[in-house]
Design a protein around this motif. Sequence first.
Motif, PDB file in Angstrom:
ATOM      1  N   GLU A 119     -28.498 -17.890  83.357  1.00  0.00           N
ATOM      2  CA  GLU A 119     -28.183 -17.822  84.773  1.00  0.00           C
ATOM      3  C   GLU A 119     -29.047 -16.816  85.524  1.00  0.00           C
ATOM      4  O   GLU A 119     -29.295 -16.957  86.721  1.00  0.00           O
ATOM      5  CB  GLU A 119     -26.700 -17.460  84.966  1.00  0.00           C
ATOM      6  N   ARG A 120     -29.490 -15.772  84.813  1.00  0.00           N
ATOM      7  CA  ARG A 120     -30.253 -14.710  85.467  1.00  0.00           C
ATOM      8  C   ARG A 120     -31.561 -14.446  84.739  1.00  0.00           C
ATOM      9  O   ARG A 120     -31.705 -14.728  83.545  1.00  0.00           O
ATOM     10  CB  ARG A 120     -29.449 -13.407  85.511  1.00  0.00           C
ATOM     11  N   VAL A 121     -32.498 -13.888  85.494  1.00  0.00           N
ATOM     12  CA  VAL A 121     -33.733 -13.357  84.932  1.00  0.00           C
ATOM     13  C   VAL A 121     -33.859 -11.907  85.398  1.00  0.00           C
ATOM     14  O   VAL A 121     -33.109 -11.464  86.270  1.00  0.00           O
ATOM     15  CB  VAL A 121     -34.970 -14.174  85.373  1.00  0.00           C
ATOM     16  N   ALA A 122     -34.795 -11.179  84.828  1.00  0.00           N
ATOM     17  CA  ALA A 122     -34.970  -9.777  85.182  1.00  0.00           C
ATOM     18  C   ALA A 122     -36.426  -9.486  85.497  1.00  0.00           C
ATOM     19  O   ALA A 122     -37.333 -10.011  84.845  1.00  0.00           O
ATOM     20  CB  ALA A 122     -34.488  -8.876  84.045  1.00  0.00           C
ATOM     21  N   GLU A 123     -36.637  -8.656  86.490  1.00  0.00           N
ATOM     22  CA  GLU A 123     -37.987  -8.209  86.858  1.00  0.00           C
ATOM     23  C   GLU A 123     -38.066  -6.711  86.635  1.00  0.00           C
ATOM     24  O   GLU A 123     -37.153  -5.959  87.009  1.00  0.00           O
ATOM     25  CB  GLU A 123     -38.297  -8.542  88.312  1.00  0.00           C
ATOM     26  N   PHE A 124     -39.178  -6.273  86.055  1.00  0.00           N
ATOM     27  CA  PHE A 124     -39.322  -4.873  85.701  1.00  0.00           C
ATOM     28  C   PHE A 124     -40.475  -4.230  86.447  1.00  0.00           C
ATOM     29  O   PHE A 124     -41.571  -4.778  86.536  1.00  0.00           O
ATOM     30  CB  PHE A 124     -39.575  -4.749  84.194  1.00  0.00           C
ATOM     31  N   ILE A 154     -29.926 -11.869  78.779  1.00  0.00           N
ATOM     32  CA  ILE A 154     -31.084 -12.331  79.547  1.00  0.00           C
ATOM     33  C   ILE A 154     -32.243 -12.505  78.572  1.00  0.00           C
ATOM     34  O   ILE A 154     -32.544 -11.592  77.797  1.00  0.00           O
ATOM     35  CB  ILE A 154     -31.443 -11.340  80.668  1.00  0.00           C
ATOM     36  N   ASP A 155     -32.871 -13.664  78.616  1.00  0.00           N
ATOM     37  CA  ASP A 155     -33.931 -13.939  77.638  1.00  0.00           C
ATOM     38  C   ASP A 155     -35.324 -13.975  78.245  1.00  0.00           C
ATOM     39  O   ASP A 155     -36.294 -14.251  77.541  1.00  0.00           O
ATOM     40  CB  ASP A 155     -33.654 -15.242  76.895  1.00  0.00           C
ATOM     41  N   THR A 156     -35.447 -13.696  79.545  1.00  0.00           N
ATOM     42  CA  THR A 156     -36.753 -13.724  80.200  1.00  0.00           C
ATOM     43  C   THR A 156     -36.950 -12.463  81.032  1.00  0.00           C
ATOM     44  O   THR A 156     -36.219 -12.221  81.998  1.00  0.00           O
ATOM     45  CB  THR A 156     -36.893 -14.960  81.110  1.00  0.00           C
ATOM     46  N   LEU A 157     -37.923 -11.666  80.643  1.00  0.00           N
ATOM     47  CA  LEU A 157     -38.264 -10.437  81.358  1.00  0.00           C
ATOM     48  C   LEU A 157     -39.589 -10.655  82.060  1.00  0.00           C
ATOM     49  O   LEU A 157     -40.589 -11.000  81.432  1.00  0.00           O
ATOM     50  CB  LEU A 157     -38.366  -9.268  80.379  1.00  0.00           C
ATOM     51  N   TYR A 158     -39.604 -10.425  83.366  1.00  0.00           N
ATOM     52  CA  TYR A 158     -40.753 -10.770  84.207  1.00  0.00           C
ATOM     53  C   TYR A 158     -41.387  -9.510  84.788  1.00  0.00           C
ATOM     54  O   TYR A 158     -40.698  -8.535  85.114  1.00  0.00           O
ATOM     55  CB  TYR A 158     -40.266 -11.687  85.335  1.00  0.00           C
ATOM     56  N   MET A 159     -42.714  -9.544  84.914  1.00  0.00           N
ATOM     57  CA  MET A 159     -43.437  -8.472  85.599  1.00  0.00           C
ATOM     58  C   MET A 159     -44.480  -9.096  86.524  1.00  0.00           C
ATOM     59  O   MET A 159     -45.087 -10.107  86.200  1.00  0.00           O
ATOM     60  CB  MET A 159     -44.150  -7.549  84.600  1.00  0.00           C
ATOM     61  N   HIS A 160     -44.669  -8.473  87.654  1.00  0.00           N
ATOM     62  CA  HIS A 160     -45.723  -8.876  88.576  1.00  0.00           C
ATOM     63  C   HIS A 160     -46.568  -7.650  88.854  1.00  0.00           C
ATOM     64  O   HIS A 160     -46.046  -6.588  89.187  1.00  0.00           O
ATOM     65  CB  HIS A 160     -45.142  -9.411  89.879  1.00  0.00           C
TER      66      HIS A 160
END
Length: 236
Positions: A119-124, A154-160
């Motif tokens: 349901e959620r993703v995370a941005e670091f 949460i199984d997806t950790l995102y960075m930009h």
Amino acid sequence: MTTTDARAGSASEAPGKAGGAGADTTRASRSTIFVKELSRRARWRLLRHFLALNSGDRLLRFGSVLSDELVSRYVENIDFSRDTVFGVYDRKLRLLGVGHLAFAPREAMPSVSASTTKERVAEFGVSVAASARGMGVGSRLFERAAIRCRNVDIDTLYMHCLSSNKVMMHIAKKAGMAIHRDYGEADAYLKLPPANPASVLQEAVQEQVATLDYTLKANLRAALKWLGSLPGIKRD
């Protein structure tokens, strides 16, 4: 999420010069880097940390050079009930590094929504003080963020980040993140394994040790302040 939410991959962690406020920290080993979860009570220390970043560091951290006013607004708008913020303190309780783990619904991030069924993703997003570069602070913050993601399903950790940010590109590659580059910017995401008893225990132990470290530093500072107030005692 906006640029002032987490806007990840923004720490410059090249080796810094010894001396100045954080001279003692440049000699610390990586094993002494304790990552503590921060609460809203740390907001003023967060503000102090971000305002100390120069224009180049602010560009790497936020994707643009934010003014002091916008930095202050960013800190004021951090939602500690939704997001998780981690910090690394020096012996004077100044924040050497800050990691902001911002959570959002999967639909809010189309670039990674197809990679997960959660349901959620995370941005670091991460920043490191100039006095603490080259110590591994950014890597430790990232590792702690990844453990938190696993333990909250949460199984997806995102960075930009900017493609020119070599340090964050190195951290992303070392972590095995899939990286997509486009027009000078880069999106990276990491697929995480599910939580297990070891990951839950690891996070709990790390937080306990970091809290103990913080408490010892705070008590030492209080004792030194008291001694410094006594007649005939020269305060250093």
